[in-house]
Design a protein around this motif. Structure first.
Motif, PDB file in Angstrom:
ATOM      1  N   PHE A  15     -15.007  73.847  51.243  1.00 24.88           N
ATOM      2  CA  PHE A  15     -13.109  73.421  51.520  1.00 24.88           C
ATOM      3  C   PHE A  15     -12.622  73.995  52.844  1.00 24.88           C
ATOM      4  O   PHE A  15     -12.084  72.818  53.502  1.00 24.88           O
ATOM      5  N   ILE A  16     -13.321  75.081  53.330  1.00 20.00           N
ATOM      6  CA  ILE A  16     -12.977  75.278  55.148  1.00 20.00           C
ATOM      7  C   ILE A  16     -13.129  73.845  56.284  1.00 20.00           C
ATOM      8  O   ILE A  16     -12.825  73.277  57.266  1.00 20.00           O
ATOM      9  N   GLY A  17     -14.775  74.593  55.658  1.00 18.89           N
ATOM     10  CA  GLY A  17     -15.823  73.821  56.713  1.00 18.89           C
ATOM     11  C   GLY A  17     -15.659  72.627  56.254  1.00 18.89           C
ATOM     12  O   GLY A  17     -15.553  71.558  58.013  1.00 18.89           O
ATOM     13  N   ALA A  37     -25.284  72.145  57.753  1.00 19.12           N
ATOM     14  CA  ALA A  37     -25.997  72.145  56.459  1.00 19.12           C
ATOM     15  C   ALA A  37     -25.328  72.837  56.234  1.00 19.12           C
ATOM     16  O   ALA A  37     -24.508  74.469  55.352  1.00 19.12           O
ATOM     17  N   ASP A  38     -25.569  72.357  54.130  1.00 21.65           N
ATOM     18  CA  ASP A  38     -24.631  72.860  52.795  1.00 21.65           C
ATOM     19  C   ASP A  38     -25.299  72.697  51.974  1.00 21.65           C
ATOM     20  O   ASP A  38     -26.360  71.280  51.707  1.00 21.65           O
ATOM     21  N   LYS A  39     -25.523  73.788  51.032  1.00 18.98           N
ATOM     22  CA  LYS A  39     -26.650  73.436  49.820  1.00 18.98           C
ATOM     23  C   LYS A  39     -26.316  73.018  48.607  1.00 18.98           C
ATOM     24  O   LYS A  39     -26.957  72.269  47.300  1.00 18.98           O
ATOM     25  N   GLU A  92     -20.713  82.154  48.886  1.00 19.59           N
ATOM     26  CA  GLU A  92     -19.915  82.235  47.394  1.00 19.59           C
ATOM     27  C   GLU A  92     -18.486  82.874  47.766  1.00 19.59           C
ATOM     28  O   GLU A  92     -18.801  83.572  48.800  1.00 19.59           O
ATOM     29  N   SER A  93     -17.395  82.146  47.164  1.00 19.27           N
ATOM     30  CA  SER A  93     -16.009  82.009  48.230  1.00 19.27           C
ATOM     31  C   SER A  93     -15.083  82.750  46.990  1.00 19.27           C
ATOM     32  O   SER A  93     -13.976  83.581  47.503  1.00 19.27           O
ATOM     33  N   HIS A  94     -15.517  82.311  45.793  1.00 17.85           N
ATOM     34  CA  HIS A  94     -14.140  82.890  44.619  1.00 17.85           C
ATOM     35  C   HIS A  94     -14.505  84.254  44.039  1.00 17.85           C
ATOM     36  O   HIS A  94     -15.307  85.060  42.994  1.00 17.85           O
ATOM     37  N   PRO A 161     -17.254  92.424  44.261  1.00 15.00           N
ATOM     38  CA  PRO A 161     -18.238  91.968  44.676  1.00 15.00           C
ATOM     39  C   PRO A 161     -18.195  91.009  45.083  1.00 15.00           C
ATOM     40  O   PRO A 161     -19.124  90.431  46.959  1.00 15.00           O
ATOM     41  N   TYR A 162     -17.468  90.229  45.892  1.00 12.40           N
ATOM     42  CA  TYR A 162     -17.386  88.543  46.365  1.00 12.40           C
ATOM     43  C   TYR A 162     -16.514  90.154  48.009  1.00 12.40           C
ATOM     44  O   TYR A 162     -17.270  89.615  49.453  1.00 12.40           O
ATOM     45  N   SER A 163     -15.674  90.774  48.031  1.00 14.46           N
ATOM     46  CA  SER A 163     -15.005  91.093  49.701  1.00 14.46           C
ATOM     47  C   SER A 163     -16.941  92.032  50.112  1.00 14.46           C
ATOM     48  O   SER A 163     -16.824  92.595  51.824  1.00 14.46           O
ATOM     49  N   SER A 165     -19.430  91.266  49.496  1.00 17.13           N
ATOM     50  CA  SER A 165     -20.485  91.255  50.403  1.00 17.13           C
ATOM     51  C   SER A 165     -20.217  90.765  51.791  1.00 17.13           C
ATOM     52  O   SER A 165     -21.210  90.292  51.701  1.00 17.13           O
ATOM     53  N   LYS A 166     -18.514  90.420  51.313  1.00 18.54           N
ATOM     54  CA  LYS A 166     -18.648  89.673  53.006  1.00 18.54           C
ATOM     55  C   LYS A 166     -18.349  90.364  53.952  1.00 18.54           C
ATOM     56  O   LYS A 166     -19.209  90.626  55.160  1.00 18.54           O
ATOM     57  N   ALA A 167     -18.583  92.131  53.716  1.00 18.31           N
ATOM     58  CA  ALA A 167     -18.373  93.283  54.376  1.00 18.31           C
ATOM     59  C   ALA A 167     -19.836  93.704  55.003  1.00 18.31           C
ATOM     60  O   ALA A 167     -19.968  93.595  56.416  1.00 18.31           O
ATOM     61  N   ASN A 191      -5.695  84.371  53.652  1.00 17.28           N
ATOM     62  CA  ASN A 191      -5.243  83.164  52.530  1.00 17.28           C
ATOM     63  C   ASN A 191      -5.509  81.659  52.589  1.00 17.28           C
ATOM     64  O   ASN A 191      -4.180  81.661  53.529  1.00 17.28           O
ATOM     65  N   ASN A 192      -6.214  81.071  52.955  1.00 15.21           N
ATOM     66  CA  ASN A 192      -6.173  79.862  53.154  1.00 15.21           C
ATOM     67  C   ASN A 192      -5.097  78.798  52.225  1.00 15.21           C
ATOM     68  O   ASN A 192      -5.561  78.420  50.650  1.00 15.21           O
ATOM     69  N   TYR A 193      -4.814  77.760  52.305  1.00 12.20           N
ATOM     70  CA  TYR A 193      -4.323  76.897  51.431  1.00 12.20           C
ATOM     71  C   TYR A 193      -4.321  75.246  51.890  1.00 12.20           C
ATOM     72  O   TYR A 193      -4.574  74.989  53.342  1.00 12.20           O
TER      73      TYR A 193
HETATM   74  N1  LIG Z   1     -10.701  80.065  51.030  1.00 16.65           N
HETATM   75  C1  LIG Z   1     -10.102  81.235  51.832  1.00 16.65           C
HETATM   76  O1  LIG Z   1      -8.614  81.066  51.705  1.00 16.65           O
HETATM   77  C2  LIG Z   1     -11.081  81.697  52.906  1.00 16.65           C
HETATM   78  C3  LIG Z   1      -9.854  83.154  53.607  1.00 16.65           C
HETATM   79  C4  LIG Z   1     -10.438  83.459  55.073  1.00 16.65           C
HETATM   80  C5  LIG Z   1     -11.648  83.728  55.037  1.00 16.65           C
HETATM   81  N2  LIG Z   1     -12.990  82.686  53.766  1.00 16.65           N
HETATM   82  C6  LIG Z   1     -13.698  82.527  54.149  1.00 16.65           C
HETATM   83  O2  LIG Z   1     -14.512  80.751  54.694  1.00 16.65           O
HETATM   84  C7  LIG Z   1     -16.320  80.597  54.472  1.00 16.65           C
HETATM   85  C8  LIG Z   1     -15.550  79.367  54.031  1.00 16.65           C
HETATM   86  O3  LIG Z   1     -14.777  79.538  52.918  1.00 16.65           O
HETATM   87  P1  LIG Z   1     -14.367  78.084  51.475  1.00 16.65           P
HETATM   88  O4  LIG Z   1     -13.044  78.416  50.792  1.00 16.65           O
HETATM   89  O5  LIG Z   1     -14.302  76.758  52.474  1.00 16.65           O
HETATM   90  O6  LIG Z   1     -15.030  77.854  50.543  1.00 16.65           O
HETATM   91  P2  LIG Z   1     -15.944  76.891  49.256  1.00 16.65           P
HETATM   92  O7  LIG Z   1     -15.880  77.944  48.260  1.00 16.65           O
HETATM   93  O8  LIG Z   1     -14.646  75.810  49.274  1.00 16.65           O
HETATM   94  O9  LIG Z   1     -17.069  76.629  50.195  1.00 16.65           O
HETATM   95  C9  LIG Z   1     -18.291  76.914  50.205  1.00 16.65           C
HETATM   96  C10 LIG Z   1     -19.628  75.981  50.825  1.00 16.65           C
HETATM   97  O10 LIG Z   1     -20.379  77.065  51.047  1.00 16.65           O
HETATM   98  C11 LIG Z   1     -21.231  75.982  50.508  1.00 16.65           C
HETATM   99  N3  LIG Z   1     -22.570  77.051  50.228  1.00 16.65           N
HETATM  100  C12 LIG Z   1     -22.732  78.137  49.093  1.00 16.65           C
HETATM  101  N4  LIG Z   1     -23.791  78.613  49.411  1.00 16.65           N
HETATM  102  C13 LIG Z   1     -24.900  78.024  50.350  1.00 16.65           C
HETATM  103  C14 LIG Z   1     -26.210  78.281  50.505  1.00 16.65           C
HETATM  104  N5  LIG Z   1     -27.049  79.466  49.827  1.00 16.65           N
HETATM  105  N6  LIG Z   1     -26.503  77.656  51.431  1.00 16.65           N
HETATM  106  C15 LIG Z   1     -25.899  76.615  52.390  1.00 16.65           C
HETATM  107  N7  LIG Z   1     -24.112  75.993  51.534  1.00 16.65           N
HETATM  108  C16 LIG Z   1     -23.858  76.991  50.641  1.00 16.65           C
HETATM  109  C17 LIG Z   1     -20.636  75.340  49.030  1.00 16.65           C
HETATM  110  O11 LIG Z   1     -21.854  74.385  48.612  1.00 16.65           O
HETATM  111  C18 LIG Z   1     -19.798  75.206  49.574  1.00 16.65           C
HETATM  112  O12 LIG Z   1     -19.926  73.748  50.503  1.00 16.65           O
HETATM  113  C19 LIG Z   1     -16.123  81.526  53.258  1.00 16.65           C
HETATM  114  O13 LIG Z   1     -17.158  82.478  54.148  1.00 16.65           O
HETATM  115  C20 LIG Z   1     -14.984  82.436  53.003  1.00 16.65           C
HETATM  116  O14 LIG Z   1     -15.875  83.912  53.125  1.00 16.65           O
HETATM  117  C21 LIG Z   1     -12.309  82.117  52.843  1.00 16.65           C
END
Ligand SMILES: NC(=O)c1ccc[n+]([C@@H]2O[C@H](COP(=O)([O-])OP(=O)(O)OC[C@H]3O[C@@H](n4cnc5c(N)ncnc54)[C@H](O)[C@@H]3O)[C@@H](O)[C@H]2O)c1
Length: 356
Positions: A15-17, A37-39, A92-94, A161-163, A165-167, A191-193
């Motif tokens: 999403f954000i990338g 680079a994305d998995k 992993e973001s959810h 577990p999400y937060s 892992s990010k911490a 939070n992004n939208y």
């Molecule tokens: N969404 C939000 O509101 C929000 C807010 C603050 C920070 N963030 C952070 O921003 C970043 C992006 O969030 P998002 O909402 O776009 O997430 P998302 O889940 O939409 O996208 C994550 C991307 O990472 C890729 N990915 C996952 N595991 C991988 C791996 N092992 N190797 C390579 N690629 C991999 C996925 O294929 C996906 O394209 C995250 O680090 C998240 O913690 C998100």
């Protein structure tokens, strides 16, 4: 200012990338190469980048399917593209998924970040004309009561577990700066939208359920508070940090836009009803309070004075306009929605939610 030639965007199909890659092409003067680079997990979708791919693939834009936990694969990318800047979104973001199954979160968010840092350190040596920017979340700070804000100096108190892992990944990034002098910056955002957000997160779930006349599940009493920011405003902030931020420093990014979940859902009912020219009350009756998420943080609120005063960043999209833009996007992109809801995601939903 440092000249950026080759930027590695991890998680650029998420999403954000993916919005960040659009932002670089459409809203900045950047003229270097972008390596995505994305998995391609369930959350990564190359359809987010169809236009970019058509126009720029092989010239200024390169997609590489790679797992950030794979040291050799990442090493190859650093060498092949002579990477001088990393913006690290991949994760992993959810939160809900991290409760059902934390393993992937530990693997990607912690070990994956470690693997990237190790590669950056090995490839860059003691260069100081390079930068690793780490994207993180306000969730590392824990939960707030009715008042107060998260500052850059707020002690970490992750509770899912999400937060957690990010911490952990944030700590690793800072440790590489302190220990090895790796040039890093960090940002913690609320939070992004916006467009291309996977329809498991609150705003797209609600828009689509309203449209499809399905129940609108709201956790607990619905009074949890989140601070919402339009995705491009997050990306302009990250870009400002990459270009003007102080090495080794952290910047909070937020919308200064707090909403109780229930108020937001009511507002989405009104807005979607207006778009569809339908009756708002019908949609509001679909709101269904469900059992609260375990450990659900009550309130997040970011103080982002630092990035505003030091880097001159500010939010540019107000919530009303941003929500309208987002609703319109989801109502007009049915094929994207059908595609992301099929495949791996569908299998996962069937496995984890079929008995509910
Ligand atoms: N969404 C939000 O509101 C929000 C807010 C603050 C920070 N963030 C952070 O921003 C970043 C992006 O969030 P998002 O909402 O776009 O997430 P998302 O889940 O939409 O996208 C994550 C991307 O990472 C890729 N990915 C996952 N595991 C991988 C791996 N092992 N190797 C390579 N690629 C991999 C996925 O294929 C996906 O394209 C995250 O680090 C998240 O913690 C998100």
């Amino acid at each position: 200012m440092r000249k950026i030639k080759n930027i590695l965007v991890t998680g650029g199909a998420g999403f954000i990338g993916s919005n960040f890659i659009h932002y670089l092409f459409n809203d900045t003067e950047f003229d270097g190469r972008i390596i995505n680079a994305d998995k391609l997990t369930y959350a990564g979708n190359l359809e987010n980048l169809t236009e970019i791919n058509k126009k720029h693939e092989g010239k200024r834009y390169f997609f590489e399917k790679a797992d950030i936990c794979d040291y050799n694969a990442i090493e190859l990318l650093f060498r092949k593209y002579d990477i001088d800047t990393v913006i690290h979104f991949a994760a992993e973001s959810h939160v809900d998924r991290s409760i059902h199954g934390p393993r992937d979160f530990i693997e990607t968010n912690i070990n994956g970040t470690f693997c990237l840092l190790e590669n950056a350190r090995a490839f860059w040596g003691d260069r100081d004309d390079v930068l690793f920017h780490h994207i993180s979340t306000d969730e590392v700070f824990g939960s707030l009561g009715e008042t107060g804000f998260f500052y850059e100096t707020t002690p970490y108190d992750p509770r899912s577990p999400y937060s957690a892992s990010k911490a952990s990944s944030d700590h690793l990034v800072r440790a590489y700066n302190h220990t090895y002098n790796l040039p890093v910056t960090l940002s913690n955002c609320s939070n992004n939208y916006g467009p291309y957000q996977f329809p498991e997160k609150l705003i797209p779930v609600m828009i689509l359920n309203i449209k499809e006349k399905k129940p609108l599940p709201v956790y607990g009493d619905g009074r949890n508070i989140r601070d919402w920011l339009y995705v491009n405003d997050h990306n302009s902030a990250a870009w400002a940090i990459i270009n003007k931020g102080k090495t080794g420093e952290t910047y909070n990014i937020g919308g200064e836009n707090e909403w109780e979940n229930i108020k937001l859902v009511n507002s989405l009912c009104e807005k979607v009803a207006r778009f569809l020219k339908k009756d708002t009350d019908y949609y509001k009756k679909l709101i269904t309070f469900v059992k609260d998420r375990p450990g659900h943080d009550r309130r997040y609120a970011i103080n982002c004075d630092r990035i505003k005063s030091e880097l001159g960043w500010k939010q540019s999209v107000d919530f009303d306009a941003g929500l309208d833009r987002t609703i319109e996007w989801y109502l007009n992109n049915q094929r994207w929605i059908d595609n992301v809801r099929s495949g791996e995601y569908k299998k996962w939903m069937e496995k984890n939610y079929s008995k509910r």
